[in-house]
Design an enzyme around this catalytic site. Structure first.
Site, PDB file in Angstrom:
ATOM      1  N   VAL A   7     -12.218   4.028   7.867  1.00 25.59           N
ATOM      2  CA  VAL A   7     -11.631   2.695   7.925  1.00 25.59           C
ATOM      3  C   VAL A   7     -11.236   2.290   6.509  1.00 25.59           C
ATOM      4  O   VAL A   7     -12.026   2.413   5.575  1.00 25.59           O
ATOM      5  CB  VAL A   7     -12.631   1.673   8.514  1.00 25.59           C
ATOM      6  CG1 VAL A   7     -12.020   0.291   8.564  1.00 25.59           C
ATOM      7  CG2 VAL A   7     -13.089   2.106   9.903  1.00 25.59           C
ATOM      8  N   CYS A   8     -10.006   1.819   6.367  1.00 26.91           N
ATOM      9  CA  CYS A   8      -9.553   1.350   5.058  1.00 26.91           C
ATOM     10  C   CYS A   8      -8.713   0.094   5.234  1.00 26.91           C
ATOM     11  O   CYS A   8      -8.614  -0.445   6.330  1.00 26.91           O
ATOM     12  CB  CYS A   8      -8.814   2.443   4.307  1.00 26.91           C
ATOM     13  SG  CYS A   8      -7.292   2.973   5.060  1.00 26.91           S
ATOM     14  N   ALA A   9      -8.108  -0.355   4.170  1.00 26.81           N
ATOM     15  CA  ALA A   9      -7.360  -1.616   4.215  1.00 26.81           C
ATOM     16  C   ALA A   9      -6.145  -1.521   5.133  1.00 26.81           C
ATOM     17  O   ALA A   9      -5.951  -2.358   6.002  1.00 26.81           O
ATOM     18  CB  ALA A   9      -6.947  -2.039   2.811  1.00 26.81           C
ATOM     19  N   GLY A  11      -5.012   1.824   6.354  1.00 27.76           N
ATOM     20  CA  GLY A  11      -4.988   3.094   7.070  1.00 27.76           C
ATOM     21  C   GLY A  11      -4.133   4.149   6.410  1.00 27.76           C
ATOM     22  O   GLY A  11      -4.008   5.252   6.910  1.00 27.76           O
TER      23      GLY A  11
END
Length: 104
Positions: A7-9, A11
């Protein structure tokens, strides 16, 4: 087949790390599905995966993911990717961490 969600800011920044993790898994002879999503999508997929790793830039969102797991009635290993491993795009180290989190 195990599924690992990063999961990131947005993707996007994590997609390179996903590729490197997939190469590390293949080198170890493991069949695994690894994918990256932005936090807004990741919350919806907590029940579909075996392990959740958050990019260091969204470490403050770990609580959001944990609440989503509670709401879905699931408990999955969830942690933040080491900043050094993320910065160096060390797919092998991140994959090994995910395996350890899943008890492998």
């Amino acid at each position: 087949m195990k599924k690992i969600m990063l999961v990131c800011a947005a993707g996007m920044s994590t997609s390179l790390l996903v590729t490197k993790m997939e190469k590390a898994a293949a080198a170890m002879g493991d069949e695994v599905e690894i994918f990256a999503l932005p936090i807004s999508e990741g919350e919806k997929r907590v029940g579909d995966v075996d392990c959740i790793l958050l990019g260091p830039q969204v470490r403050f969102q770990k609580n959001t993911i944990e609440k989503a797991m509670d709401a879905a009635g699931v408990s999955k290993p969830c942690d933040v990717i080491d900043m050094k491993d993320y910065g160096m795009m060390n797919g092998e180290a991140v994959y090994k961490k995910a395996k350890a989190m899943m008890g492998e």
